[in-house]
Motif scaffolding. Structure first.
Motif, PDB file in Angstrom:
ATOM      1  N   LYS A   1     -45.264  19.755  24.393  1.00 46.36           N
ATOM      2  CA  LYS A   1     -44.776  18.611  24.691  1.00 46.36           C
ATOM      3  C   LYS A   1     -46.084  17.579  24.981  1.00 46.36           C
ATOM      4  CE  LYS A   1     -40.709  16.092  26.282  1.00 46.36           C
ATOM      5  NZ  LYS A   1     -40.190  16.175  24.862  1.00 46.36           N
ATOM      6  N   LYS A   2     -46.304  16.329  24.521  1.00 45.00           N
ATOM      7  CA  LYS A   2     -47.282  15.173  24.749  1.00 45.00           C
ATOM      8  C   LYS A   2     -46.729  14.042  24.821  1.00 45.00           C
ATOM      9  CE  LYS A   2     -48.846  14.985  19.891  1.00 45.00           C
ATOM     10  NZ  LYS A   2     -50.094  14.871  19.068  1.00 45.00           N
ATOM     11  N   LYS A   3     -47.510  13.231  25.420  1.00 44.69           N
ATOM     12  CA  LYS A   3     -47.013  11.771  25.661  1.00 44.69           C
ATOM     13  C   LYS A   3     -48.212  11.032  26.086  1.00 44.69           C
ATOM     14  CE  LYS A   3     -43.505   8.631  27.551  1.00 44.69           C
ATOM     15  NZ  LYS A   3     -42.637   8.235  26.418  1.00 44.69           N
ATOM     16  N   ASN A   4     -48.357   9.859  25.751  1.00 47.89           N
ATOM     17  CA  ASN A   4     -49.401   8.829  26.176  1.00 47.89           C
ATOM     18  C   ASN A   4     -48.907   7.964  27.069  1.00 47.89           C
ATOM     19  OD1 ASN A   4     -51.369   9.414  24.246  1.00 47.89           O
ATOM     20  ND2 ASN A   4     -50.392   8.290  22.602  1.00 47.89           N
ATOM     21  N   LEU A   5     -49.639   7.870  28.146  1.00 46.19           N
ATOM     22  CA  LEU A   5     -49.321   7.351  29.410  1.00 46.19           C
ATOM     23  C   LEU A   5     -50.274   6.280  29.935  1.00 46.19           C
ATOM     24  CD1 LEU A   5     -47.984  10.269  31.435  1.00 46.19           C
ATOM     25  CD2 LEU A   5     -46.564   8.740  30.350  1.00 46.19           C
ATOM     26  N   ARG A   6     -49.935   5.593  31.076  1.00 44.55           N
ATOM     27  CA  ARG A   6     -51.159   4.781  31.593  1.00 44.55           C
ATOM     28  C   ARG A   6     -50.651   4.635  33.124  1.00 44.55           C
ATOM     29  NH1 ARG A   6     -54.036   0.807  28.946  1.00 44.55           N
ATOM     30  NH2 ARG A   6     -55.091  -0.755  30.463  1.00 44.55           N
ATOM     31  N   THR A   7     -51.867   4.867  33.811  1.00 36.90           N
ATOM     32  CA  THR A   7     -52.073   4.824  35.240  1.00 36.90           C
ATOM     33  C   THR A   7     -51.704   3.471  35.993  1.00 36.90           C
ATOM     34  OG1 THR A   7     -54.260   4.358  35.604  1.00 36.90           O
ATOM     35  CG2 THR A   7     -53.426   6.704  35.618  1.00 36.90           C
ATOM     36  N   ASP A   8     -51.008   3.205  37.035  1.00 41.67           N
ATOM     37  CA  ASP A   8     -50.917   1.811  37.353  1.00 41.67           C
ATOM     38  C   ASP A   8     -52.120   1.419  38.113  1.00 41.67           C
ATOM     39  OD1 ASP A   8     -50.820   3.035  39.885  1.00 41.67           O
ATOM     40  OD2 ASP A   8     -48.280   3.064  40.078  1.00 41.67           O
ATOM     41  N   SER A   9     -52.002   0.373  39.035  1.00 41.25           N
ATOM     42  CA  SER A   9     -53.070  -0.213  39.751  1.00 41.25           C
ATOM     43  C   SER A   9     -53.511   0.676  40.873  1.00 41.25           C
ATOM     44  CB  SER A   9     -52.495  -1.544  40.195  1.00 41.25           C
ATOM     45  OG  SER A   9     -51.710  -1.379  41.239  1.00 41.25           O
ATOM     46  N   ASP A  10     -52.702   1.733  41.238  1.00 48.19           N
ATOM     47  CA  ASP A  10     -53.196   2.770  42.247  1.00 48.19           C
ATOM     48  C   ASP A  10     -53.491   4.018  41.724  1.00 48.19           C
ATOM     49  OD1 ASP A  10     -52.600   0.891  44.313  1.00 48.19           O
ATOM     50  OD2 ASP A  10     -50.431   1.222  44.415  1.00 48.19           O
ATOM     51  N   GLY A  11     -53.715   3.921  40.460  1.00 46.93           N
ATOM     52  CA  GLY A  11     -54.116   5.398  39.599  1.00 46.93           C
ATOM     53  C   GLY A  11     -53.062   6.344  39.695  1.00 46.93           C
ATOM     54  N   GLU A  12     -51.624   5.760  39.749  1.00 44.79           N
ATOM     55  CA  GLU A  12     -50.694   6.830  39.787  1.00 44.79           C
ATOM     56  C   GLU A  12     -49.799   6.535  38.278  1.00 44.79           C
ATOM     57  OE1 GLU A  12     -47.721   6.031  42.738  1.00 44.79           O
ATOM     58  OE2 GLU A  12     -49.072   6.660  44.126  1.00 44.79           O
ATOM     59  N   LEU A  13     -49.234   7.802  38.055  1.00 46.21           N
ATOM     60  CA  LEU A  13     -48.586   7.822  36.745  1.00 46.21           C
ATOM     61  C   LEU A  13     -47.250   8.416  36.776  1.00 46.21           C
ATOM     62  CD1 LEU A  13     -49.007  10.752  35.086  1.00 46.21           C
ATOM     63  CD2 LEU A  13     -51.224   9.858  34.609  1.00 46.21           C
ATOM     64  N   ASN A  14     -46.324   8.268  36.005  1.00 50.55           N
ATOM     65  CA  ASN A  14     -45.019   8.838  36.056  1.00 50.55           C
ATOM     66  C   ASN A  14     -44.795   9.321  34.739  1.00 50.55           C
ATOM     67  OD1 ASN A  14     -44.594   8.436  38.687  1.00 50.55           O
ATOM     68  ND2 ASN A  14     -43.592   6.543  38.351  1.00 50.55           N
ATOM     69  N   TRP A  15     -44.253  10.576  34.270  1.00 48.88           N
ATOM     70  CA  TRP A  15     -43.890  10.847  32.907  1.00 48.88           C
ATOM     71  C   TRP A  15     -42.471  11.292  33.363  1.00 48.88           C
ATOM     72  CZ3 TRP A  15     -46.406  15.473  29.986  1.00 48.88           C
ATOM     73  CH2 TRP A  15     -45.845  15.617  28.835  1.00 48.88           C
ATOM     74  N   VAL A  16     -41.586  10.753  32.614  1.00 53.46           N
ATOM     75  CA  VAL A  16     -39.999  10.902  32.692  1.00 53.46           C
ATOM     76  C   VAL A  16     -39.676  11.612  31.265  1.00 53.46           C
ATOM     77  CG1 VAL A  16     -37.857   9.795  32.884  1.00 53.46           C
ATOM     78  CG2 VAL A  16     -39.581   8.948  34.295  1.00 53.46           C
ATOM     79  N   ILE A  17     -39.200  12.943  31.717  1.00 55.78           N
ATOM     80  CA  ILE A  17     -38.585  13.549  30.447  1.00 55.78           C
ATOM     81  C   ILE A  17     -37.107  13.794  30.635  1.00 55.78           C
ATOM     82  CG2 ILE A  17     -38.994  15.810  29.514  1.00 55.78           C
ATOM     83  CD1 ILE A  17     -41.521  16.244  30.740  1.00 55.78           C
ATOM     84  N   PRO A  18     -36.300  13.484  29.723  1.00 54.50           N
ATOM     85  CA  PRO A  18     -34.657  13.339  29.641  1.00 54.50           C
ATOM     86  C   PRO A  18     -34.486  14.941  29.670  1.00 54.50           C
ATOM     87  CG  PRO A  18     -35.222  11.919  27.940  1.00 54.50           C
ATOM     88  CD  PRO A  18     -36.767  12.675  28.399  1.00 54.50           C
ATOM     89  N   GLU A  19     -33.398  15.382  30.382  1.00 55.74           N
ATOM     90  CA  GLU A  19     -32.963  16.617  30.492  1.00 55.74           C
ATOM     91  C   GLU A  19     -32.903  17.403  29.252  1.00 55.74           C
ATOM     92  OE1 GLU A  19     -32.663  20.076  33.211  1.00 55.74           O
ATOM     93  OE2 GLU A  19     -33.169  17.883  33.693  1.00 55.74           O
ATOM     94  N   SER A  20     -32.130  16.765  28.322  1.00 57.87           N
ATOM     95  CA  SER A  20     -31.857  17.288  26.987  1.00 57.87           C
ATOM     96  C   SER A  20     -33.281  17.616  26.452  1.00 57.87           C
ATOM     97  CB  SER A  20     -31.293  16.163  26.038  1.00 57.87           C
ATOM     98  OG  SER A  20     -32.138  14.948  25.829  1.00 57.87           O
ATOM     99  N   GLU A  21     -34.531  17.037  26.937  1.00 58.59           N
ATOM    100  CA  GLU A  21     -35.863  17.606  26.036  1.00 58.59           C
ATOM    101  C   GLU A  21     -36.476  18.387  26.949  1.00 58.59           C
ATOM    102  OE1 GLU A  21     -37.767  13.811  25.086  1.00 58.59           O
ATOM    103  OE2 GLU A  21     -35.957  13.056  23.973  1.00 58.59           O
ATOM    104  N   ALA A  22     -35.769  18.878  28.070  1.00 59.68           N
ATOM    105  CA  ALA A  22     -36.945  19.598  29.240  1.00 59.68           C
ATOM    106  C   ALA A  22     -36.688  20.952  28.799  1.00 59.68           C
ATOM    107  CB  ALA A  22     -36.494  19.166  30.621  1.00 59.68           C
ATOM    108  N   ALA A  23     -35.781  21.459  27.949  1.00 55.41           N
ATOM    109  CA  ALA A  23     -35.787  22.892  27.827  1.00 55.41           C
ATOM    110  C   ALA A  23     -37.115  23.648  27.462  1.00 55.41           C
ATOM    111  CB  ALA A  23     -34.889  23.291  26.739  1.00 55.41           C
ATOM    112  N   GLY A  24     -37.575  24.445  28.252  1.00 52.57           N
ATOM    113  CA  GLY A  24     -38.471  25.027  27.978  1.00 52.57           C
ATOM    114  C   GLY A  24     -40.070  25.191  28.760  1.00 52.57           C
ATOM    115  N   ILE A  25     -39.730  23.743  29.638  1.00 56.65           N
ATOM    116  CA  ILE A  25     -41.097  23.396  30.348  1.00 56.65           C
ATOM    117  C   ILE A  25     -41.144  24.197  31.418  1.00 56.65           C
ATOM    118  CG2 ILE A  25     -40.853  21.113  29.048  1.00 56.65           C
ATOM    119  CD1 ILE A  25     -40.142  20.041  31.954  1.00 56.65           C
TER     120      ILE A  25
END
Length: 895
Positions: free
Chosen positions: A204-228
């Motif tokens: 699985k891969k995704k392009n993300l961006r950090t916020d002003s505090d250097g934090e990032l969130n990656w939200v993965i739907p449960e239906s797509e989370a099999a095998g991680i």
């Protein structure tokens, strides 16, 4: 107790017989005969490479000595044989591949690492053609770590302060906070390419961006989370115009440990005591230290134990009929895990082997009531050490003790067969008779000033203290610039890793400190990670298939000659010209030929000409690809965290070395080309299109003429001038994609054939990218590079098929290591000397007194220097030693 054993010990091709009560058994005879036949027809070879170090930067030279050894005795092989050496990247692609010729079991060489080689772990792989018969697990492999200045600087500045992973409101959420200690680089509002890797594959891969505090969130739907579960999170952070790779962080949504069980000998058997090995792996992939309890299906705890720091342990258990057994948390009544043990068999043989006694190997074997007789076979390094009958008719357990003097040092294996010659139990173990060479390297002083002469006296002795002649190689490296080699040397490789087919850190530790504690750790490793170089069905067959690949004592070219109707041309003459050297051979019934040639150097321009038996050129000559490829890429150990700080210091020191190099050698040895197009005098477009056929519409075309063609030594030099084409060693990609498709004169081919082409024969090159490559269908997914030769132009007009010109991938000629003599004043000595490898010599031969002396000069850096010497004597006894000396401004010189 009435036990009968018929013992047949085979040492140095002679049998040692001990008979107790009965004559030789036919079952034992059969096993011995078939094993001896197997070992004779499949006699093993081993290759070992001693390198100057394990850590390098792009542009460095990797120096090596190659030892080619007989598998049985470890003696250097007589005569000449070809060794193939590849340097593979993390994806198994060859960065460099070349061929050396071993004479009397020895060869030497160097690999020039590309200046722009990406940072990462690489594998150095070596093999002979004969070894290709028996699988890639027997090839020599060593992890090489390459550091890149740009990537490593970014890595040092960006860290992950925290990471959380969990399930919230039906979705998986990965939270990461980044920070940096840099005043010029920020992690706020940065683009991040995030990926999840499992078992070495992207899931699985995704392009993300950090916020002003250097934090990032990656939200993965449960239906797509099999095998991680058990996946590794990797982040690429864009800094300025470059992408920097942070240290890979492991994300494990499943926090349970992994427990694996290995009954000694293979199986647990109902009613028989079994010793079971355990391997504990924590969610981060590292060995785990746990308190574990074994519980039966009725809830009764049978035994408790703790795994060691290395994640291994053993316990004893007598399985009962009708019961199942589980491993649970030994520290808590409410266990967080419950892992089922392997099911016990109703019939079988268990064993316990103790190889750690000073004088002998003790085997304890027990059999189920239905088995009255078994055969024990011990073998090691292509020889049968013992084969005999075990009698269980009186008692269910028997013991056997064998003297160590009949075993060679290294890996041995014992297999127990039932009366039908079916393998029932097997165990590998390590034997050490302490019969390695004693080596000593003594410097004439403890410390030296800059550019002073160092004299090292080397002494080699047999295990009983007698002087011995031997062949050795020696490296002197800056201990302040690179870590010492963290992998097994010649002792660990020959006595363990070469027979197991994997890296064995326990062997490395044992040969550095042969204590009983380290011997126990090694025995646990063999009990839980055992491997042998063959399977019994391959040995016990009635008719053994002969190896299909012969030993290669000379480099060879092979192929086929056809007539103009594509039928084999028998007795055709094939002539090969390589400079002043000429070779010829006649074709066989099927038109094929195999032409051994002697000492053709790499990149030599070759011409192969064919004529039919009447001397006419009315034939078609086809030349085979002359290099086979390595397909297996082993997992490599990551850089230990304890070394990361030291590696960062290496990077900064390397920057200063590069500055010095630019001052004193402004032109260097490498030119970088990004988007440069080389063009020549225009060739008529109609003629090119006629050669292309349907393969038109290239993204870029590179053409050549007599004025510019001579500037290229290889086809890779040509490709470095193509827009968007990346060339690192012999790895070619288009815009960073996978391996492109290759075509030669309109016919699909592979890189193996392309790299044999002579640049003088190339007319033009087409590169197809993106939508332009769609005409090739699936073959164009990573782009296409099409080569057209001047011979191809002639072929399109119906002219000469009978000549092939190519650039020979022949023997790589070794360079000599530069060893400056500062006792003389020379103009080139004005250049600062801060070499990481201060001295390298691939071959030292000790004299009759077991002595040799080497001399070299220190450089300009004050540091501690690590001395590593390894080698072997004519009887196959290996030896290695390490020592050190210092350079300092405070040197007390002898009067």
């Amino acid at each position: 107790m009435n036990r009968r054993h018929q013992i047949f010990a085979c040492v140095a091709c002679a049998f040692f017989f001990v008979a107790f009560t009965q004559s030789q058994d036919d079952g034992v005879k059969t096993v011995i005969a078939k094993m001896q036949r197997f070992f004779k027809e499949r006699a093993s070879e081993k290759v070992y490479l001693h390198t100057d170090r394990s850590y390098y930067f792009g542009g460095d030279d990797l120096w090596y000595s190659a030892y080619l050894l007989e598998g049985k005795s470890h003696a250097l092989l007589p005569g000449a044989e070809t060794i193939y050496i590849d340097l593979l990247d993390g994806n198994g692609k060859a960065v460099d591949k070349h061929i050396v010729r071993a004479n009397k079991g020895f060869a030497r060489g160097n690999i020039e690492l590309p200046v722009k080689i990406p940072q990462g772990n690489y594998q150095l792989v070596a093999r002979t053609k004969w070894m290709e018969n028996f699988g890639e697990h027997l090839y020599y492999r060593k992890t090489i770590r390459v550091l890149s200045r740009r990537e490593a600087k970014i890595r040092a500045k960006i860290t992950q302060e925290s990471m959380e992973a969990g399930t919230q409101n039906g979705v998986r959420v990965i939270k990461v906070k980044l920070n940096t200690d840099s005043d010029t680089i920020t992690v706020a509002e940065r683009k991040v390419a995030a990926s999840l890797i499992k078992d070495g594959k992207l899931i699985k891969k995704k392009n993300l961006r950090t916020d002003s505090d250097g934090e990032l969130n990656w939200v993965i739907p449960e239906s797509e989370a099999a095998g991680i579960e058990q996946a590794e999170l990797r982040l690429n952070i864009k800094v300025a115009k470059t992408w920097g790779v942070t240290k890979g962080e492991s994300l494990y949504l499943n926090r349970l440990p992994k427990l694996e069980f290995f009954p000694e000998g293979g199986d647990m058997v109902i009613g028989l005591q079994s010793r079971v090995g355990v391997r504990v792996t924590m969610p981060d992939g590292k060995p785990g230290k746990l308190n574990i309890a074994i519980m039966d299906s009725e809830g009764e705890r049978k035994v408790s134990f703790a795994s060691t720091v290395g994640g291994r342990a053993t316990f004893a258990l007598i399985p009962e009929e009708g019961k199942t057994y589980y491993a649970v948390d030994g520290d808590s009544e409410e266990s967080t895990y419950k892992i089922r043990l392997p099911e016990a068999k109703p019939s079988g043989i268990t064993m316990s082997v103790n190889p750690m006694l000073r004088k002998g190997i003790v085997l304890q074997a027990s059999a189920s009531p239905d088995l009255k007789k078994a055969y024990a076979v011990f073998h090691s390094r292509d020889r049968v050490v013992y084969a005999g009958e075990l009698d269980f008719s009186s008692l269910p357990s028997v013991s056997l003790s064998l003297p160590k003097k009949y075993f060679p040092s290294g890996i041995s294996c014992v297999t127990l067969f039932d009366s039908q010659l079916r393998p029932r139990s097997e165990r590998i173990f390590f034997v050490d008779k302490y019969d390695r060479l004693g080596l000593e390297a003594v410097a004439d002083r403890q410390a030296y000033d800059r550019r002073e002469k160092v004299t090292l006296k080397i002494t080699a002795k047999t295990p009983d203290g007698q002087p011995v002649r031997g062949r050795f190689s020696l490296a002197v490296t800056d201990a302040g610039a690179v870590p010492a080699d963290d992998q097994s040397g010649i002792l660990g490789y020959l006595m363990a890793e070469s027979d197991l087919g994997v890296e064995v850190p326990e062997a490395r530790n044992y040969f550095r400190d042969p204590s009983r504690a380290n011997m126990v750790k090694m025995d646990l490793r063999l009990m839980t990670d055992g491997w042998r170089r063959f399977t019994w069905p391959d040995v016990l067959v009635d008719s053994l298939q002969a190896p299909t690949i012969a030993k290669e004592d000379a480099f060879s070219f092979s192929g086929q000659v056809l007539n103009l109707w594509n039928k084999p041309s028998k007795d055709a003459l094939v002539l090969l010209s390589a400079g002043e050297q000429k070779f010829f051979v006649k074709t066989e019934e099927d038109g094929r030929f195999d032409m051994p040639v002697d000492m053709i150097a790499d990149t030599t321009k070759i011409e192969i000409l064919a004529r039919n038996k009447k001397g006419k050129d009315r034939v078609i000559l086809k030349v085979d690809s002359v290099r086979s490829s390595v397909t297996r890429q082993d997992a490599v150990f990551p850089v230990p965290d304890s070394l990361m700080a030291k590696l960062q210091a290496m990077i900064h020191r390397r920057d200063s070395l590069d500055l010095i190099e630019r001052v004193y050698n402004p032109f260097g040895k490498t030119v970088f080309l990004d988007e440069v197009t080389v063009s020549s005098k225009r060739i008529e477009e109609e003629k090119r299109d006629e050669m292309r056929g349907f393969m038109r519409g290239a993204s870029h075309t590179l053409t050549f003429d007599d004025d510019n063609i001579s500037s290229y030594n290889t086809v890779f030099d040509m490709l470095m001038g193509m827009p968007g084409v990346s060339v690192i060693g012999t790895t070619v990609t288009i815009r960073g994609g996978g391996t492109p498709g290759f075509y030669l004169d309109g016919v699909q081919t592979d890189l193996e054939m392309i790299e044999t082409l002579n640049p003088l024969d190339i007319d033009f090159i087409d590169v197809f990218k993106g939508a332009n490559a769609a005409i090739f269908g699936m073959n164009g997914g990573n782009g296409v590079i099409a080569f057209y030769t001047k011979r191809g132009e002639a072929r399109s007009n119906g002219v000469d098929f009978s000549i092939v010109k190519l650039q020979s991938p022949g023997y790589r000629m070794a360079r000599k290591f530069a060893n400056p003599d500062y006792s003389k004043e020379l103009p080139e000595h004005v250049k600062p000397d801060r070499r990481v490898t201060l001295y390298w010599t691939p071959l030292i031969v000790t004299d009759e007194a077991g002595e040799a002396t080497v001399t070299f000069f220190t450089g300009d850096k004050y540091s501690e220097y690590h001395v590593d010497i390894q080698g072997i004597d004519p009887l196959g006894r290996a030896g290695a030693t390490q020592t050190s000396f210092k350079t300092s401004s405070r040197v007390e010189r002898p009067n």
